[in-house]
Design a protein around this motif. Structure first.
Motif, PDB file in Angstrom:
ATOM      1  N   GLY A  95     -26.826  54.940  22.020  1.00  0.00           N
ATOM      2  CA  GLY A  95     -27.091  56.032  20.984  1.00  0.00           C
ATOM      3  C   GLY A  95     -26.377  57.191  21.714  1.00  0.00           C
ATOM      4  O   GLY A  95     -25.938  57.212  22.710  1.00  0.00           O
ATOM      5  N   ARG A  96     -26.340  58.070  20.721  1.00  0.00           N
ATOM      6  CA  ARG A  96     -25.628  59.519  21.168  1.00  0.00           C
ATOM      7  C   ARG A  96     -26.443  60.224  22.464  1.00  0.00           C
ATOM      8  O   ARG A  96     -27.655  59.833  22.696  1.00  0.00           O
ATOM      9  N   ALA A  97     -25.786  60.591  23.287  1.00  0.00           N
ATOM     10  CA  ALA A  97     -26.067  61.318  24.471  1.00  0.00           C
ATOM     11  C   ALA A  97     -26.949  62.742  24.109  1.00  0.00           C
ATOM     12  O   ALA A  97     -26.601  63.538  23.276  1.00  0.00           O
ATOM     13  N   ILE A  98     -28.093  62.658  24.747  1.00  0.00           N
ATOM     14  CA  ILE A  98     -29.130  63.733  24.339  1.00  0.00           C
ATOM     15  C   ILE A  98     -29.082  64.700  26.159  1.00  0.00           C
ATOM     16  O   ILE A  98     -29.088  63.807  26.918  1.00  0.00           O
ATOM     17  N   ASN A  99     -29.192  65.735  25.836  1.00  0.00           N
ATOM     18  CA  ASN A  99     -29.210  66.861  26.977  1.00  0.00           C
ATOM     19  C   ASN A  99     -30.544  66.815  27.732  1.00  0.00           C
ATOM     20  O   ASN A  99     -31.626  66.985  26.928  1.00  0.00           O
ATOM     21  N   VAL A 100     -30.616  66.333  28.892  1.00  0.00           N
ATOM     22  CA  VAL A 100     -32.019  66.460  29.406  1.00  0.00           C
ATOM     23  C   VAL A 100     -32.259  67.486  30.476  1.00  0.00           C
ATOM     24  O   VAL A 100     -31.368  67.741  31.370  1.00  0.00           O
ATOM     25  N   PHE A 101     -33.388  68.449  30.508  1.00  0.00           N
ATOM     26  CA  PHE A 101     -33.476  69.597  31.498  1.00  0.00           C
ATOM     27  C   PHE A 101     -32.163  70.445  31.405  1.00  0.00           C
ATOM     28  O   PHE A 101     -31.428  70.523  32.269  1.00  0.00           O
ATOM     29  N   GLY A 102     -32.124  70.892  29.911  1.00  0.00           N
ATOM     30  CA  GLY A 102     -30.965  71.894  29.826  1.00  0.00           C
ATOM     31  C   GLY A 102     -29.551  70.948  29.519  1.00  0.00           C
ATOM     32  O   GLY A 102     -29.675  70.058  28.600  1.00  0.00           O
ATOM     33  N   LYS A 103     -28.797  70.880  30.538  1.00  0.00           N
ATOM     34  CA  LYS A 103     -27.560  70.009  30.464  1.00  0.00           C
ATOM     35  C   LYS A 103     -27.564  69.378  31.783  1.00  0.00           C
ATOM     36  O   LYS A 103     -26.320  69.045  32.398  1.00  0.00           O
ATOM     37  N   VAL A 104     -28.382  69.203  32.635  1.00  0.00           N
ATOM     38  CA  VAL A 104     -28.589  68.645  34.013  1.00  0.00           C
ATOM     39  C   VAL A 104     -28.269  67.177  33.743  1.00  0.00           C
ATOM     40  O   VAL A 104     -27.409  66.701  34.448  1.00  0.00           O
ATOM     41  N   PHE A 105     -28.876  66.536  32.699  1.00  0.00           N
ATOM     42  CA  PHE A 105     -28.315  65.138  32.465  1.00  0.00           C
ATOM     43  C   PHE A 105     -28.149  64.736  31.251  1.00  0.00           C
ATOM     44  O   PHE A 105     -28.427  65.554  30.213  1.00  0.00           O
ATOM     45  N   ALA A 106     -27.277  63.810  30.885  1.00  0.00           N
ATOM     46  CA  ALA A 106     -26.906  63.504  29.685  1.00  0.00           C
ATOM     47  C   ALA A 106     -27.349  62.107  29.352  1.00  0.00           C
ATOM     48  O   ALA A 106     -26.726  61.149  30.187  1.00  0.00           O
ATOM     49  N   ALA A 107     -28.398  61.742  28.406  1.00  0.00           N
ATOM     50  CA  ALA A 107     -28.918  60.371  28.362  1.00  0.00           C
ATOM     51  C   ALA A 107     -29.033  60.013  27.258  1.00  0.00           C
ATOM     52  O   ALA A 107     -29.185  60.185  25.950  1.00  0.00           O
ATOM     53  N   PRO A 108     -28.081  58.817  26.865  1.00  0.00           N
ATOM     54  CA  PRO A 108     -28.232  57.922  25.633  1.00  0.00           C
ATOM     55  C   PRO A 108     -29.745  57.719  25.178  1.00  0.00           C
ATOM     56  O   PRO A 108     -30.379  57.321  25.995  1.00  0.00           O
ATOM     57  N   ALA A 109     -29.771  57.987  23.729  1.00  0.00           N
ATOM     58  CA  ALA A 109     -31.120  58.036  23.260  1.00  0.00           C
ATOM     59  C   ALA A 109     -32.004  56.984  23.544  1.00  0.00           C
ATOM     60  O   ALA A 109     -33.002  57.076  24.180  1.00  0.00           O
ATOM     61  N   GLY A 110     -31.459  55.582  23.679  1.00  0.00           N
ATOM     62  CA  GLY A 110     -32.188  54.435  23.713  1.00  0.00           C
ATOM     63  C   GLY A 110     -32.514  54.468  25.186  1.00  0.00           C
ATOM     64  O   GLY A 110     -33.839  54.055  25.563  1.00  0.00           O
ATOM     65  N   TYR A 111     -31.839  54.743  26.095  1.00  0.00           N
ATOM     66  CA  TYR A 111     -32.005  54.604  27.555  1.00  0.00           C
ATOM     67  C   TYR A 111     -32.910  55.708  28.149  1.00  0.00           C
ATOM     68  O   TYR A 111     -33.826  55.292  29.051  1.00  0.00           O
ATOM     69  N   LEU A 112     -32.895  56.672  27.251  1.00  0.00           N
ATOM     70  CA  LEU A 112     -33.788  57.717  27.731  1.00  0.00           C
ATOM     71  C   LEU A 112     -35.223  57.439  27.426  1.00  0.00           C
ATOM     72  O   LEU A 112     -36.143  57.543  28.245  1.00  0.00           O
TER      73      LEU A 112
END
Length: 376
Positions: A95-112
């Protein structure tokens, strides 16, 4: 015709298939291992009894979540590194990458979502260890830390469904959604045991919970598939899981008891505990729902049809679950319970059909549209 663009798309699809299948298969394997551990653990509680934090069924549960969590962490770190390096991130991989903790991490939605469930499992696992240290052996499956553990695994499996949904243009993506939804229904039959403290005579509250979640998830399969067959495929996946665990859980409990030198209880009934909670009539009921969905081809609103189908499905599951319990465990039918559970199942089935169909539509949106730029 732009042959260059067509060739680039084919190459892009092939690349996403190679990079997406391994982590997706790993998180699904983790979910299946957790399911094996759960059905084994429940059978162990009933047939043998003595239980500690480090029994083999527990270790299966823990390792399954650990596998899913570590695979999700690796994908998140790789996605983060790719974005920081300016490399494209394929939205078909989780899935599309989501910013986590601001922009510290970029996490695909499913794996997040999968990783968050695994992290919660770790916290509830520590609580479960404290619980065992304070009270010793577990007397019931629906203790507070156990319900938390099961909800955490459920969240991880929802993330697994999302991972496969993002890759729905691949055959393994659609197959993974169906299989993951089947695993999710199997898990939900145990999670709803937390409802058995509710006294709503003559309604079997646990069976109503099973009806709600079963309808919701087969409806999600239908909504995701977008054409006839989605509900039946999910129900068939559950039927396969039920058949395998029906044989596995009693055998595993007895084999492990023999290996560690513990006796089986004298009064065991030989019924596979967790598989017996799964709705046996779900496959024919799903076929009925498929027939109802055909009304949308006659001009009916698909949303309204899904609600009607959900109500019918909830009614049928609610009516058949008390009958299934009598067939499996013996005894006589309590008809007020059958009718009361069927009526309550129909009401909650309406909600399950409404929410499930829309959940399936949301899963479809996780995948990039055809022709859309799949890199972000």
């Amino acid at each position: 015709m732009d042959l260059t663009a067509g060739g680039a798309r084919v190459a892009s699809v092939a690349r996403s298939e190679r990079t997406g299948l391994v982590p997706a298969g790993t998180v699904l394997a983790g979910s299946v291992i957790s399911l094996i551990g759960l059905t084994w653990d429940i059978q162990w509680h009933g047939d043998v009894g003595p239980d500690t934090f480090f029994t083999l069924p527990h270790l299966f549960l823990y390792s399954g979540s650990a596998i899913s969590g570590l695979a999700s962490l690796v994908v998140v770190l790789m996605t983060t590194a790719a974005r920081r390096a300016g490399r494209p991130v394929d939205a078909r991989v989780g899935g599309r990458a989501i910013n986590v903790f601001g922009k510290v991490f970029a996490a695909p939605a499913g794996y997040l979502v999968t990783g968050a469930g695994a992290a919660m499992f770790l916290l509830y696992g520590l609580w479960d260890q404290w619980w065992h240290g304070l009270y010793g052996f577990d007397a019931v499956i629906d203790s507070p830390p156990h319900i938390g553990l099961l909800l955490s695994i459920t969240l991880s499996i929802i993330g697994t469904v999302m991972v496969f949904a993002a890759a729905r243009e691949h055959r393994w993506g659609t197959a993974g959604v169906v299989g993951s939804l089947g695993v999710l229904i199997a898990f939900s039959t145990v999670t709803v045991l937390g409802l058995q403290q509710i006294d709503a005579d003559p309604v079997d509250v646990v069976s109503v919970g099973i009806a709600l979640l079963s309808v919701l998830l087969v409806s999600a399969g239908a909504g995701f598939w977008g054409r006839p067959g989605g509900a039946v495929r999910v129900a068939a996946a559950l039927a396969v899981i039920q058949a395998i665990t029906w044989w596995f859980s009693p055998w595993a409990a007895e084999a492990y008891a023999s290996a560690v030198g513990l006796p089986m209880r004298d009064y065991i009934d030989g019924v596979p505990a967790m598989p017996a909670m799964m709705p046996m009539a779900l496959l024919p009921i799903a076929a009925v729902l498929e027939a109802v969905y055909l009304l949308s081809r006659r001009g009916w609103s698909a949303g309204r049809v899904s609600v009607l189908a959900g109500g019918i499905g909830g009614l049928l599951i609610g009516a058949t679950m008390p009958i299934q319990n009598v067939l499996v465990y013996g005894g006589s039918l309590d008809w007020p319970v059958v009718f009361g559970t069927a009526a309550a199942g129909a009401v909650f089935g309406l909600l399950g059909g409404f929410a499930g169909w829309r959940f399936g539509g949301m899963l479809r949106l996780l995948a990039p549209a055809k022709g859309e730029n799949t890199h972000a």
